[in-house]
Structures are given as C-alpha cells and as structure tokens.
Design a protein around this motif. Sequence first.
Motif: not given
Length: 566
Positions: A304-318
């Motif tokens: 669950x924390x990994x989902x937040x991690x991808x959202x914050x670290x990758x998603x916004x930059x794409x």
Amino acid sequence: MKKLLAVILLVVPCLAGAQPAQPPQTDPLLEAMKAELGRSMETLRAAEASPLYYLGYEAYDKTSYSVSAQAGSLYNDDYRRSRLLDVDVRIGSPALDNTHEMKGREASNSKRQEAAALPVENDPAALRSELWNLTDKAYKAALDQYAKVKMNKSVTAEEEDKSDDFTPGAPHVFYEKAVFPDVNKEKFHAMARRLSEKFKPYDFIYDAAVRLSVDTVNRYIVNSEGSSIVTGNTYVRLMYSLYTRTPDGMDLSRVKIYDSDGLTDLPSETEIARDMDATIAQLKAQRVAAPEQPYSGPVLVESRAAGVFFHEILGHRLEGHRQKSEESGQTFAKKIGQPIMPEFLSVYDDPSQYRHGKQFLRGFYRYDDEGTPAQKAVLVENGVLKGFLMGRSPIKNFSASNGHGRRSEGRGAVARMGNLVAVSSKTLSPKDLRQRLLEEVKKAKKAYGLVVSDIAGGFTITDRYLPQSFSVNVTMGYKVYADGRPDEPVRGLNLIGTPLQTFSRILVTGDEAEAFNGTCGAESGWVPVSAVSPSLLFSEMETEKVQKSNAKPPVLKPPFTDKEGK
C-alpha cells in the motif's frame, strides 16, 4: 444522436448508484448549459479583434452526507446539496491562446479561476443567469490574459518546446447520472457512537474520531465542439483516526480508511473494531519507541505504501504539461525510449479501471474534465519510458490527449493521475521478500533494515528552481534486525531521495498488490486517485528526521480515564 447515445451506453457497464440513461433533453441543467453556451459562442466568437475559439462549461452537482463521532457522542450530522460552475474560455487560436505559460520572474501561471454557485433548483432562467454572468467574467479575464501572453512572448526567449497550447477534440455525447444512496442515518449514528467509544479506555490517546462521508458528484460538460456529457460517481468513505504525543513532543497519529462506491460494501462493524484494536496497539508501541535516527540502507516498502510512493515520486513527473513547462525540472522529458527503472517493472494509468480485485478505485471516471474519454496510458514498459499522462495541452511528439485532463472546481485542468498501476515480473512471496531484505542487510553490513508499512503522503518537488527530490512521511514501519532480535517499531522519519537514483535501486518486488485510495492535490486542485503496486525492496534508501513540536503531552489524563482525579 439517440442512436449514438445508445451505442455508447451499451459498451459501458452500469455502476452501482448509476441511473439508467434518459433523454438528455429532460435534464433542465444540461439544457440551460447548452442553450447559454450556444448563445454566448455565437455572439462572442467575433466580438473583439482577438477571437473566441473555444468555450466550455462544467457544472458539478454534488450531494453529500457526513456523520462523525468522538468518545461515544455525535459531533457532526450534515446533509448538503450544491452546484458549482466552471467556465473555460480560450482566446486566440490553438497554437497560442490565453492559457499559454508566462515566463519571467514576475509571471503568474496560477490555475485558479473564478467558479460560480448555481441554483440547486431547476429554474431555467436562474440557471442561465448564472451561466451568463460567469461567462462574461471569464471572457473578459481571458481577453486581458491573452494580451499579457502576447506581450510576454514578445519580450522573452523562445520556448524549447514550441507545441500548441490546445488540441481540438471530437464531440462526445454521453449521459449516465449517479444517484445518491439511501442512508440509514440511525444505523450509522449508532455505529459511529459505538466505534468511537472504543478509544475511551486508553489514556495515551488524546484525540480520536470516527467519520462516515457519502458524496455523489454528477459532472455536466458541454463545449463549443459539440460535446454533451453527464457522468457521475459516488464515493463512500468510512475512516477512524487516533492521535497521541510522545514525552519528547512528537505528534503521532494513525488513520484507517475504507473506501467504496456503496454503503453495502463497507466492512462489518466487527471487522472495523478488530482493525481498531490492532491500530491502538501499533500506536501504543510507536509512542514508547525511540525516535529514529537518519538511516541509509536496505528498505522494504510494503504494497500500500509502495502505491503512494509511485504516485508521488513517478506519477507527478510524468504529467504531460510538466514536460514543456519552463518552470518544471523536466526529469523525464527527454527520456522516452530509455530505461528509467529495472526491466521487470511496468507502469500504466487507467482511469477506466473500476476495481482492483474487490476494491473500488477512487481514481475511476468515464470522461476527464476536458470532455475526453478516459483511456489507459502506458507510461513504463519493461523499465523503458513509453509515454506521459496527457490532457489537451500537447507536447513535443505527444499531440493527443489520453483522457487525463483533470481539476476540481475553480481551477483550470492539467494532466493528472487517475488509477496508477505498477506491475512486476520479478516477484517473491512475503516470507521470501523478508528473507531477501535480511540478506541485503547483512551484505550492507547493517544492524537492521527498515520495513515501511504505511505512508501519509508527502511531496515531490518538480519546480526547476528547487532540488528535484522527494520526501514522504512514514507513519508506520519497523526495524528488522540481522541478528534475529524481535522487530521494533519506528517513529519520526521521512523517506528522501531523488527519483532517477531511487528507481535504479529496486531489487525485486512482492507478489501481491494492494490498492491505495486517496485525494491528490496539485495546481489544478484536489482530485480522487488510486495507486496499486506490489511491495518494493530497495538496496538502499535514505531517511531523515521529521520536524516535531516541543510541546509536552497534556498535564492531566483524559477525564474518562482519570480514575484518581475523578
């Protein structure tokens, strides 16, 4: 038109709470919007030397109910109905219009725009009056901004990405309203009281609450391209929160959230009470743990924390608009076709995905806020960057929207995430993943590794004038010792780093993926989102201490636990 409407509805499964299709002409709000848009477009198109080339309306018809309780008593019992309106005006041409990014130190590129309240009754005259009033304000503001854009462009350096400001779209016709569910208020009043009572025996819990919210939002979208869209979602959320403070002045909290699209899909009161017992035990253990010191070493971020991690670290930059913004760090703008993470990982965003297993996804929608159908966007394939989240602001080599233009009321739409999903072809079971963590700890000659179970969001910096880094707050985690000592809870740490380096350190993932549901804030406002990821094992990550207060815990115990003071 009726034939087209029928075809669209046949291929879209009906949702819980969705109202069967009905002829759009029976909806007074939709008809008022179409009539006023047609009148405005005809008159304003050539009213000034700078032409109006696009006009769009989006209305939000929202019905909400919430109830909250603390210490066995109701604190809130609220029912609301509201309607809000956004007007999008584009002056100039798709190549250059009033939304063009301004450059220079004094430039302002805020996405804030004026929204108007609409009457909740279906009086055509009252509805059209508000539509006319906000259209006039938005039109004049757009004319003024377009003049500023042209002046700014004439005195500043040429942009590297010379893409147009807007991509014209095809007209879409769709009608499916969501219906606000029947809420048994007495049932949920009693349930909230009983559940909130569970926190009273614990003198280290200084504040705790239980809250149920039910929101049905029907969005009405019409524009000068001929689109006429009505689409709705219902969001049901039951949550509890508890808070304490450590003797050294650190505030700690735990929150548990259950998301659904209907009241019948919520867990039973017995299940929630069992979860509360576990959360209370976790908070108690955290409170007596020593504050965490800065750490660098192997870290396992659970699903669950990994989902937040991808959202914050990758998603916004794409998000597509960031790739051409002169204000953005553009971390991935020129990395299409290049590996940005291990080849066993792929990432996509699919707002049309309604569930992950049995879990409802808050990031689901039919159409984005620019009237484009929601589509699956492949972002990373086998570790290689393939694309971006796109609204109707084109960028170099990506001219079309993939249905990710989103916003909340009073903001202009930009590319945003919906349901971000990471998948892996290199997985281990939870037991084997923990064993691999211990192997990495020993290899790194560390006394322990970190397991991160929950993250309370955080931030990722994308502006060019600041470091391209991230910081996410760990609300639940523990140390796993190489020598076999029992695991210990941790408190007071953030995961920090930079995206390019961090992704390269993912060694392997878990074989199970849990969904995270939340609400994401960015320049276009707050939007419901979801993220799904397996657990991630990193060879190395860094942590920092969190900022804390210097306030002491309360002098007295809570009155309902103070047996001595009575």
